[in-house]
Motif scaffolding. Structure first.
Motif, PDB file in Angstrom:
ATOM      1  N   ASP A  32       0.820  -1.220   0.000  1.00  0.00           N
ATOM      2  CA  ASP A  32       0.000   0.000   0.000  1.00  0.00           C
ATOM      3  C   ASP A  32       0.850   1.265   0.000  1.00  0.00           C
ATOM      4  O   ASP A  32       0.318   2.379   0.000  1.00  0.00           O
ATOM      5  N   HIS A  34       2.765   2.388   2.355  1.00  0.00           N
ATOM      6  CA  HIS A  34       3.000   2.925   3.689  1.00  0.00           C
ATOM      7  C   HIS A  34       4.188   2.233   4.347  1.00  0.00           C
ATOM      8  O   HIS A  34       4.388   1.029   4.176  1.00  0.00           O
ATOM      9  N   ARG A  36       6.122   0.859   7.721  1.00  0.00           N
ATOM     10  CA  ARG A  36       5.665   0.328   9.005  1.00  0.00           C
ATOM     11  C   ARG A  36       6.853  -0.122   9.843  1.00  0.00           C
ATOM     12  O   ARG A  36       7.914  -0.434   9.319  1.00  0.00           O
ATOM     13  N   TYR A  75      11.474   2.453  10.201  1.00  0.00           N
ATOM     14  CA  TYR A  75      10.294   2.223   9.368  1.00  0.00           C
ATOM     15  C   TYR A  75      10.696   1.494   8.092  1.00  0.00           C
ATOM     16  O   TYR A  75      11.623   1.911   7.390  1.00  0.00           O
ATOM     17  N   SER A  77       9.735  -0.144   4.286  1.00  0.00           N
ATOM     18  CA  SER A  77       8.863  -0.010   3.115  1.00  0.00           C
ATOM     19  C   SER A  77       9.476  -0.819   1.978  1.00  0.00           C
ATOM     20  O   SER A  77      10.633  -1.251   2.058  1.00  0.00           O
ATOM     21  N   THR A 114      -4.486   0.900  -4.143  1.00  0.00           N
ATOM     22  CA  THR A 114      -3.165   1.279  -4.602  1.00  0.00           C
ATOM     23  C   THR A 114      -2.378   0.024  -4.956  1.00  0.00           C
ATOM     24  O   THR A 114      -2.510  -1.009  -4.302  1.00  0.00           O
ATOM     25  N   ASP A 117       2.306   2.690  -5.748  1.00  0.00           N
ATOM     26  CA  ASP A 117       2.049   4.129  -5.815  1.00  0.00           C
ATOM     27  C   ASP A 117       1.227   4.515  -7.042  1.00  0.00           C
ATOM     28  O   ASP A 117       1.307   5.635  -7.517  1.00  0.00           O
ATOM     29  N   GLN A 209      -7.785   7.646   0.497  1.00  0.00           N
ATOM     30  CA  GLN A 209      -7.093   6.390   0.774  1.00  0.00           C
ATOM     31  C   GLN A 209      -7.293   5.981   2.218  1.00  0.00           C
ATOM     32  O   GLN A 209      -7.204   6.795   3.134  1.00  0.00           O
ATOM     33  N   LEU A 211      -6.436   4.497   5.794  1.00  0.00           N
ATOM     34  CA  LEU A 211      -5.204   4.587   6.572  1.00  0.00           C
ATOM     35  C   LEU A 211      -4.587   3.223   6.836  1.00  0.00           C
ATOM     36  O   LEU A 211      -3.382   3.112   7.049  1.00  0.00           O
ATOM     37  N   ASP A 212      -5.401   2.173   6.833  1.00  0.00           N
ATOM     38  CA  ASP A 212      -4.903   0.861   7.240  1.00  0.00           C
ATOM     39  C   ASP A 212      -5.081  -0.220   6.174  1.00  0.00           C
ATOM     40  O   ASP A 212      -5.045  -1.405   6.472  1.00  0.00           O
ATOM     41  N   ARG A 214      -5.023  -0.916   1.473  1.00  0.00           N
ATOM     42  CA  ARG A 214      -4.710  -0.392   0.152  1.00  0.00           C
ATOM     43  C   ARG A 214      -5.940   0.196  -0.534  1.00  0.00           C
ATOM     44  O   ARG A 214      -5.845   0.708  -1.650  1.00  0.00           O
TER      45      ARG A 214
END
Length: 234
Positions: A32, A34, A36, A75, A77, A114, A117, A209, A211-212, A214
């Motif tokens: 997605d 983001h 994490r 984080y 990705s 998503t 991107d 979009q 938040l948690d 895709r």
């Protein structure tokens, strides 16, 4: 011969890194776009935090994920859109069947989501098809398999949306390509152009979009804009 052996070893190493179920869950969670923490990814993978750290180290070594250190936090990705394209392709391969394909993906993700991107799902595929119908896209001259260039009409249309075509083309990634959609089994627009289109859609509030997840939601304003600009009705 040495080059071939090196290539084979690199491919098998990447495949092995993706092939462990917990690592696969981590990678698909990051689809997605983001970033994490390892703690969050441990929950997703269903493993202990210490085991997740081992998995993330393996994925980082294989150049499948990257890490951003911010204060005390790390984080994770995806390394980039090429990794997302491989994961999307594996999803298509894993779902292949002689029977007619019937997706079991949640309907909201099938509608719009998503793909790293850029916009995927029914909305992404519909946009791709409409851009082709409007003759905004043409096959690229150097990579005819799935690369796209813009026609003069396409350049004008995307610039009218606020996309700087020259700046987008100058990015260190493919400009535009057909990315096979794993729920629709037809292409949506990927590459730098696809990413620029998603940015426009989010900025103009055509889509929002989660938040948690895709999932993307097309707003009522977005429906009107895509009808007026592209003749596309959802």
């Amino acid at each position: 011969m040495n080059v071939t052996r090196h290539s084979d070893a690199a491919v098998s190493g990447i495949a092995a890194a993706i092939g462990e179920p917990a690592r696969a869950r981590i990678l698909y969670c990051l689809m997605d776009g983001h970033a994490r923490t390892s703690t969050e990814l441990a929950v997703v993978a269903g493993v202990s935090p210490s085991t997740a750290s081992v998995h993330l180290h393996r994925l980082k070594t294989a150049r499948l994920v990257k890490v951003l250190v911010q204060g005390k936090h790390r984080y994770y990705s995806l390394e980039g859109p090429d990794v997302a394209n491989v994961l999307e392709g594996l999803s298509v391969l894993a779902g292949n069947s002689r029977d007619k394909f019937v997706p079991n993906t949640p309907s909201r993700l099938c509608d719009a989501r998503t793909c790293y991107d850029h916009i995927a799902g029914r909305v992404g595929v519909s946009l791709h098809d409409r851009f082709n119908a409007l003759s905004w896209l043409s096959n690229g001259s150097t990579d005819a398999d799935n690369a796209y260039e813009l026609t003069s009409a396409g350049i004008k249309a995307f610039e009218a949306l606020g996309i700087d075509i020259e700046a987008t083309r100058a990015l260190r990634r493919r400009f535009a390509c057909a990315c096979l959609d794993w729920s629709e089994r037809r292409p949506h627009v990927g590459g730098a152009l696809g990413a620029a289109l998603l940015k426009v859609a989010l900025k103009k509030r055509w889509v929002t979009q989660d938040l948690d997840s895709r999932a993307l939601t097309v707003t009522s304003f977005g429906e009107r804009e895509m009808l007026n600009r592209f003749g596309l009705k959802f």
